[in-house]
Design an enzyme around this catalytic site. Structure first.
Site, PDB file in Angstrom:
ATOM      1  N   GLU A  96      35.327  52.908  44.523  1.00  0.00           N
ATOM      2  CA  GLU A  96      35.676  54.255  44.033  1.00  0.00           C
ATOM      3  C   GLU A  96      36.600  54.031  42.843  1.00  0.00           C
ATOM      4  O   GLU A  96      37.751  53.634  43.013  1.00  0.00           O
ATOM      5  CB  GLU A  96      36.392  55.042  45.134  1.00  0.00           C
ATOM      6  CG  GLU A  96      35.565  55.261  46.383  1.00  0.00           C
ATOM      7  CD  GLU A  96      34.429  56.252  46.190  1.00  0.00           C
ATOM      8  OE1 GLU A  96      34.453  57.015  45.209  1.00  0.00           O
ATOM      9  OE2 GLU A  96      33.511  56.249  47.027  1.00  0.00           O
ATOM     10  N   LYS A 141      45.084  46.351  52.199  1.00  0.00           N
ATOM     11  CA  LYS A 141      46.011  45.847  51.175  1.00  0.00           C
ATOM     12  C   LYS A 141      46.384  47.034  50.302  1.00  0.00           C
ATOM     13  O   LYS A 141      45.621  47.450  49.427  1.00  0.00           O
ATOM     14  CB  LYS A 141      45.302  44.777  50.333  1.00  0.00           C
ATOM     15  CG  LYS A 141      46.200  43.753  49.663  1.00  0.00           C
ATOM     16  CD  LYS A 141      47.284  44.311  48.761  1.00  0.00           C
ATOM     17  CE  LYS A 141      46.782  44.724  47.394  1.00  0.00           C
ATOM     18  NZ  LYS A 141      47.880  45.278  46.538  1.00  0.00           N
TER      19      LYS A 141
HETATM   20  P1  TAP Z   1      44.168  49.015  40.091  1.00  0.00           P
HETATM   21  O1  TAP Z   1      45.084  48.361  39.168  1.00  0.00           O
HETATM   22  O2  TAP Z   1      42.715  48.775  39.972  1.00  0.00           O
HETATM   23  O3  TAP Z   1      44.684  48.635  41.567  1.00  0.00           O
HETATM   24  C1  TAP Z   1      44.053  49.136  42.725  1.00  0.00           C
HETATM   25  C2  TAP Z   1      44.293  48.161  43.862  1.00  0.00           C
HETATM   26  O4  TAP Z   1      43.625  46.938  43.564  1.00  0.00           O
HETATM   27  C3  TAP Z   1      45.760  47.809  44.079  1.00  0.00           C
HETATM   28  O5  TAP Z   1      45.999  47.619  45.454  1.00  0.00           O
HETATM   29  C4  TAP Z   1      45.864  46.483  43.337  1.00  0.00           C
HETATM   30  O6  TAP Z   1      46.936  45.707  43.798  1.00  0.00           O
HETATM   31  C5  TAP Z   1      44.530  45.859  43.697  1.00  0.00           C
HETATM   32  N1  TAP Z   1      44.103  44.759  42.839  1.00  0.00           N
HETATM   33  C6  TAP Z   1      44.501  44.469  41.580  1.00  0.00           C
HETATM   34  N2  TAP Z   1      43.869  43.337  41.163  1.00  0.00           N
HETATM   35  C7  TAP Z   1      43.066  42.932  42.174  1.00  0.00           C
HETATM   36  C8  TAP Z   1      42.158  41.833  42.338  1.00  0.00           C
HETATM   37  N3  TAP Z   1      41.955  40.933  41.396  1.00  0.00           N
HETATM   38  N4  TAP Z   1      41.486  41.720  43.508  1.00  0.00           N
HETATM   39  C9  TAP Z   1      41.662  42.633  44.483  1.00  0.00           C
HETATM   40  N5  TAP Z   1      42.525  43.670  44.384  1.00  0.00           N
HETATM   41  C10 TAP Z   1      43.194  43.830  43.241  1.00  0.00           C
HETATM   42  O7  TAP Z   1      44.314  50.603  40.040  1.00  0.00           O
HETATM   43  P2  TAP Z   1      45.648  51.444  40.069  1.00  0.00           P
HETATM   44  O8  TAP Z   1      46.304  51.349  38.749  1.00  0.00           O
HETATM   45  O9  TAP Z   1      46.431  51.103  41.290  1.00  0.00           O
HETATM   46  O10 TAP Z   1      45.056  52.900  40.299  1.00  0.00           O
HETATM   47  C11 TAP Z   1      44.628  53.700  39.274  1.00  0.00           C
HETATM   48  C12 TAP Z   1      43.124  53.674  39.133  1.00  0.00           C
HETATM   49  O11 TAP Z   1      42.512  54.008  40.365  1.00  0.00           O
HETATM   50  C13 TAP Z   1      42.622  54.697  38.144  1.00  0.00           C
HETATM   51  O12 TAP Z   1      41.655  54.147  37.316  1.00  0.00           O
HETATM   52  C14 TAP Z   1      42.027  55.777  39.032  1.00  0.00           C
HETATM   53  O13 TAP Z   1      41.059  56.568  38.411  1.00  0.00           O
HETATM   54  C15 TAP Z   1      41.498  54.977  40.154  1.00  0.00           C
HETATM   55  N6  TAP Z   1      41.335  55.828  41.331  1.00  0.00           N
HETATM   56  C16 TAP Z   1      40.084  56.156  41.730  1.00  0.00           C
HETATM   57  C17 TAP Z   1      39.902  57.003  42.804  1.00  0.00           C
HETATM   58  C18 TAP Z   1      38.509  57.357  43.227  1.00  0.00           C
HETATM   59  S1  TAP Z   1      38.317  58.065  44.656  1.00  0.00           S
HETATM   60  N7  TAP Z   1      37.476  57.116  42.475  1.00  0.00           N
HETATM   61  C19 TAP Z   1      41.008  57.517  43.488  1.00  0.00           C
HETATM   62  C20 TAP Z   1      42.267  57.167  43.047  1.00  0.00           C
HETATM   63  C21 TAP Z   1      42.422  56.298  41.968  1.00  0.00           C
HETATM   64  P3  TAP Z   1      48.363  45.785  43.033  1.00  0.00           P
HETATM   65  O14 TAP Z   1      48.901  47.132  43.267  1.00  0.00           O
HETATM   66  O15 TAP Z   1      49.169  44.756  43.685  1.00  0.00           O
HETATM   67  O16 TAP Z   1      48.054  45.496  41.609  1.00  0.00           O
END
Ligand code: TAP
Length: 488
Positions: A253, A179
């Protein structure tokens, strides 16, 4: 306006080994550099989700029995197909994510590298024979693939963050339902298209597009998904952990709030170059981005002057039209709003603006989510920039007097993903690497993650590892077979 690269993927899911038109609710996907619609996704329906999981289960029975050599061959093939189409896939990524084309191309090539790395690791998974407490017994510890994996990924690295899960799953003998983030679905579908050309069994890999709260959550709750491999924010990671209704393996992660320490013994030019690269690359939308820098007071003014100059020199551009720009548009309005909020908070509380602070001027930037790389000095832990993850092109800087103080400030966070230091003193190197409470510590460089070493966070930055052998082991169960053979 749809693009030729995007239109074959628009409205598609990847099910049963092929692109399939989705019947669910349509959601528009925009180019963040222009605000133009580039295509749409069809939100996966409950029927699509059940189909993907059930086909993954069927494919698992076959794929888990395929020899590691055959799995390796298919992964190598996938890597070759991806590398051969790096330009086309990079264009898709830039259109939906905003990073400059050359950088997107680099990410696609790293995805290909992940395929080859895990292809090589696949044939090196072995068990152990463990000594027994009685004669005539033998204990075998064998590794068996977990089963069906649900992968949920964010938008900042739309290829690599899928790739690490995809390649490790397939190498281990698992199957996977992906997803991707709602705003970067097309890179995931483009990867899936390569999967079908590489010859994996139908259903071994599926891509379901749609909202995380609906489609992602359905995978978390699905009784036939054995493991969730999630990359994203700590808030959503915690939500997944709390709402998973049954016992299943989770790797999370999550977010970071990464510090950098620069001592008086550092090579200043190297430290400034490192801070610029890891503070602003991908517009700071990296979990391991440098958010805050602590600089020893005797070199503080020199460091901030040089960093301001270096940040100001970065070229911001539309990633398609300026493929070699240093940074492109931010991926959506949300991280830009947070960046502005953290900047305003810092300035209100007395920070000094060194560089950036506003969107670049000109018609080319008028409709996209652009911002200048921004640095603020004289920061304190009263300011959000120093204690929260900005996930944008904003870096806060503060002076320190003793190394103990710098390490205490660096560790003053609920996160524990990556940390950085520049020093040429051996004692400082040893003390910093021992005392920073982070999963990754990079000293005199800012590339905290390499493909063959484990990469993971601690504290609120997550559980589990990607990269390296450890990343592959996340996709196995261990089984202990204790055998009495009677030979003593
Ligand atoms: P999130 O808002 O957490 O979204 C990540 C993924 O989770 C997206 O596919 C999102 O879908 C999905 N999601 C949202 N709500 C969910 C739920 N209730 N159940 C299951 N899945 C759900 O993060 P983001 O804004 O995309 O990314 C930024 C964050 O990722 C930052 O905090 C960053 O630090 C972290 N990150 C961490 C790493 C590692 S390796 N530690 C690497 C990259 C990024 P939608 O897009 O449809 O909302």
């Amino acid at each position: 306006m749809s693009d030729d690269a995007i239109s074959p993927l628009s409205g598609m899911l990847f099910l049963g080994g092929e692109l399939t038109p989705g019947a669910g609710e349509r959601i528009t996907v925009e180019n963040p550099a222009t605000g133009e619609a580039i295509g749409e996704i069809a939100q996966a329906t409950p029927t699509d989700i059940d189909r993907a999981v059930s086909e993954a289960r069927t494919a698992f029975r076959e794929w888990s029995r395929v020899t590691p050599h055959a799995r390796a061959k298919a992964l190598h093939r996938l890597g070759e197909l991806i590398a051969a189409d790096a330009d086309g896939m990079a264009r898709i990524m830039t259109l939906e994510q905003g990073k400059p084309l050359n950088e997107a191309r680099g990410e696609i090539l790293k995805l290909a590298e992940a395929c080859h790395f895990y292809a090589e690791e696949a044939v090196r998974v072995h068990g152990e024979i463990v000594p027994n407490d009685k004669p005539g017994f033998q204990s075998l510890v064998v590794r068996e693939p977990i089963g069906v994996v649900g992968a949920i990924t964010p938008w900042n690295y739309p290829a690599e963050l899928i790739g690490w899960k995809l390649c490790a799953s397939l190498a281990a003998g698992c199957t996977i339902v992906i997803k991707p983030a709602e705003i970067t679905p097309f890179t995931a579908l483009a990867i899936a298209r390569k999967v079908s050309d590489a010859g994996f069994p139908e259903g071994a890999v599926s891509v379901l597009t749609g909202k995380g709260s609906i489609v992602g959550q359905a995978l978390v709750e699905h009784p036939d998904v054995d493991k969730i491999a999630f990359t994203g924010s700590s808030a959503v990671g915690l939500h997944i952990q709390q709402t998973c209704p049954r016992i299943k393996r989770l790797s999370l992660e999550l977010g970071g709030n990464c510090p950098m320490i620069v001592t008086a013994t550092a090579d200043l030019d190297m430290a400034v170059a490192g801070a610029t690269r890891r503070g602003f690359r991908n517009m700071g939308q990296i979990c391991i981005a440098i958010n805050r820098i602590y600089v020893e007071r005797s070199i503080y003014e020199n460091f901030i002057a040089a960093l301001a100059k270096s940040a100001d020199a970065l070229v911001v551009g539309n990633g398609i039209e300026a493929p070699d720009a240093d940074v492109g548009a931010m991926a959506s309005a949300e991280p830009l709003t947070k960046t502005r909020e953290h900047l305003a908070d810092a300035l209100d509380k007395g920070a000094r603006l060194l560089a950036g602070g506003a969107a670049p001027e000109g018609e080319a930037f008028a409709r996209g989510h652009f911002f200048r790389p921004t640095a603020v000095a004289d920061c304190t832990h009263e300011m959000k920039v120093m204690i929260e993850e900005t996930f944008g092109p904003l870096v806060g800087i503060a002076p320190f007097d003793t190394l103990d103080e710098a390490i205490a400030l660096a560790n003053d966070t609920p996160y524990g993903l990556a940390s950085y230091a520049y020093t040429r003193d051996l004692f400082e190197v040893q003390k910093i690497s021992a005392e920073l409470d982070y999963g990754n510590v990079a000293i005199n460089n800012v590339d905290a993650g390499i493909m063959n070493a484990p990469y993971g966070g601690r504290k609120q930055s997550g559980v589990g590892y990607e990269h390296g052998r450890e990343g592959l082991l996340e996709y196995f169960n261990f089984k202990h077979v204790r055998l009495f053979h009677g030979v003593s």
